[in-house]
Write an enzyme that holds these catalytic residues in place. Structure first.
Site, mmCIF file in Angstrom:
data_model
loop_
_atom_site.group_PDB
_atom_site.id
_atom_site.type_symbol
_atom_site.label_atom_id
_atom_site.label_comp_id
_atom_site.label_asym_id
_atom_site.label_seq_id
_atom_site.Cartn_x
_atom_site.Cartn_y
_atom_site.Cartn_z
ATOM 1 N N LYS A 59 0.882 -1.064 -0.438
ATOM 2 C CA LYS A 59 -0.301 -0.187 -0.574
ATOM 3 C C LYS A 59 1.119 1.156 0.320
ATOM 4 O O LYS A 59 0.809 1.790 -0.113
ATOM 5 C CB LYS A 59 -1.090 0.039 0.947
ATOM 6 C CG LYS A 59 -2.056 -0.940 0.763
ATOM 7 C CD LYS A 59 -2.989 -0.895 2.457
ATOM 8 C CE LYS A 59 -3.945 -1.384 2.600
ATOM 9 N NZ LYS A 59 -4.987 -1.475 3.447
ATOM 10 N N ALA A 80 -1.402 1.680 6.576
ATOM 11 C CA ALA A 80 -1.627 1.344 7.757
ATOM 12 C C ALA A 80 -2.226 -0.336 6.937
ATOM 13 O O ALA A 80 -3.566 -0.009 6.269
ATOM 14 C CB ALA A 80 -2.552 1.746 9.039
ATOM 15 N N ASP A 81 -2.658 -1.160 7.568
ATOM 16 C CA ASP A 81 -3.501 -2.271 7.780
ATOM 17 C C ASP A 81 -3.615 -3.184 8.674
ATOM 18 O O ASP A 81 -2.938 -3.302 9.650
ATOM 19 C CB ASP A 81 -2.723 -3.362 6.585
ATOM 20 C CG ASP A 81 -4.127 -4.036 5.674
ATOM 21 O OD1 ASP A 81 -5.251 -3.411 5.179
ATOM 22 O OD2 ASP A 81 -3.735 -5.593 5.751
ATOM 23 N N THR A 82 -5.277 -3.765 9.031
ATOM 24 C CA THR A 82 -5.327 -3.840 10.189
ATOM 25 C C THR A 82 -5.841 -5.418 9.460
ATOM 26 O O THR A 82 -6.936 -5.595 9.063
ATOM 27 C CB THR A 82 -6.390 -3.459 10.865
ATOM 28 O OG1 THR A 82 -5.877 -2.378 11.487
ATOM 29 C CG2 THR A 82 -6.364 -4.470 12.665
ATOM 30 N N ALA A 117 -0.656 -3.606 10.863
ATOM 31 C CA ALA A 117 1.044 -2.864 10.666
ATOM 32 C C ALA A 117 0.644 -0.826 10.010
ATOM 33 O O ALA A 117 0.069 -1.182 9.407
ATOM 34 C CB ALA A 117 1.640 -3.803 9.559
#
Length: 200
Positions: A59, A80-82, A117
């Site tokens: 991303k 960010a990624d969850t 992250a």
């Protein structure tokens, strides 16, 4: 010092969290022709922590390409990624109400992990971090699950719930970062932003 950052995320919760720590930001979102969803594809046998960090890196790469293509002024870019993990299994965003009900039925009465992250880049300097938290759901009846899914809140959320919303009525215990579960761990985010010269 940088006066603002670019946030490459569609999540309104991430915007709220940045506002909470006083970080000025502009959105840097994918164009309609960009295939942003394909970045989130899970590889066979991929561990949740590896997956969420890999996707965040992809991303960020895409956001930096976008920044260059648009000719925007230089500033740090945050991504960010969850993901929600039950054991080694990754529970992503539900595609429909039936899948949301099935996910919640599996989470009910169990403890799961929430991994977020984050990565920030300024020039050639990149920093990354991983926040890991544990969430325990109380048992839920099928009627409770159905009512929650009908509220529409689970759609577009990893694991089919939002910790800051109605799901809180079923969350018995949290260990870790509340903001990380929401989608942006503020302690780690503030640390990284300070490293690239952003005031928090």
């Amino acid at each position: 010092m940088s006066d603002f950052i670019y946030l490459a995320s569609q999540s309104p919760r991430r915007r709220q969290l940045l506002e909470q720590i006083g970080v000025q930001h502009q959105l840097l979102l994918p164009d309609p022709h960009e295939d942003a969803e394909s970045l989130e594809a899970v590889k066979a046998g991929e561990a949740p922590a590896h997956y969420v960090q890999r996707v965040t890196g992809l991303k960020l790469d895409a956001a930096l390409t976008r920044l260059k293509a648009l000719g925007l002024s230089a500033a740090p870019v945050l991504c960010a990624d969850t993901t929600v993990a039950l054991g080694r299994e990754i529970l992503g965003k539900p595609v429909d109400a039936a899948q949301a009900r099935a996910m919640l039925a599996r989470l009910a009465g169990q403890t799961h992990r929430v991994l977020t992250a984050i990565a920030v880049q300024k020039g050639r300097q990149r920093h990354a971090a991983l926040s890991e938290s544990w969430v325990r759901f109380s048992p839920m009846t099928s009627a409770q699950i159905r009512a929650y899914v009908e509220s529409g809140e689970p759609m577009g959320k990893a694991g089919a719930y939002g910790v800051q919303g109605r799901a809180a009525a079923y969350i018995e215990h949290i260990r870790g970062s509340y903001s990380g579960i929401m989608g942006l761990p503020l302690f780690e985010t503030a640390q990284m932003l300070r490293q690239v010269g952003v005031r928090c």
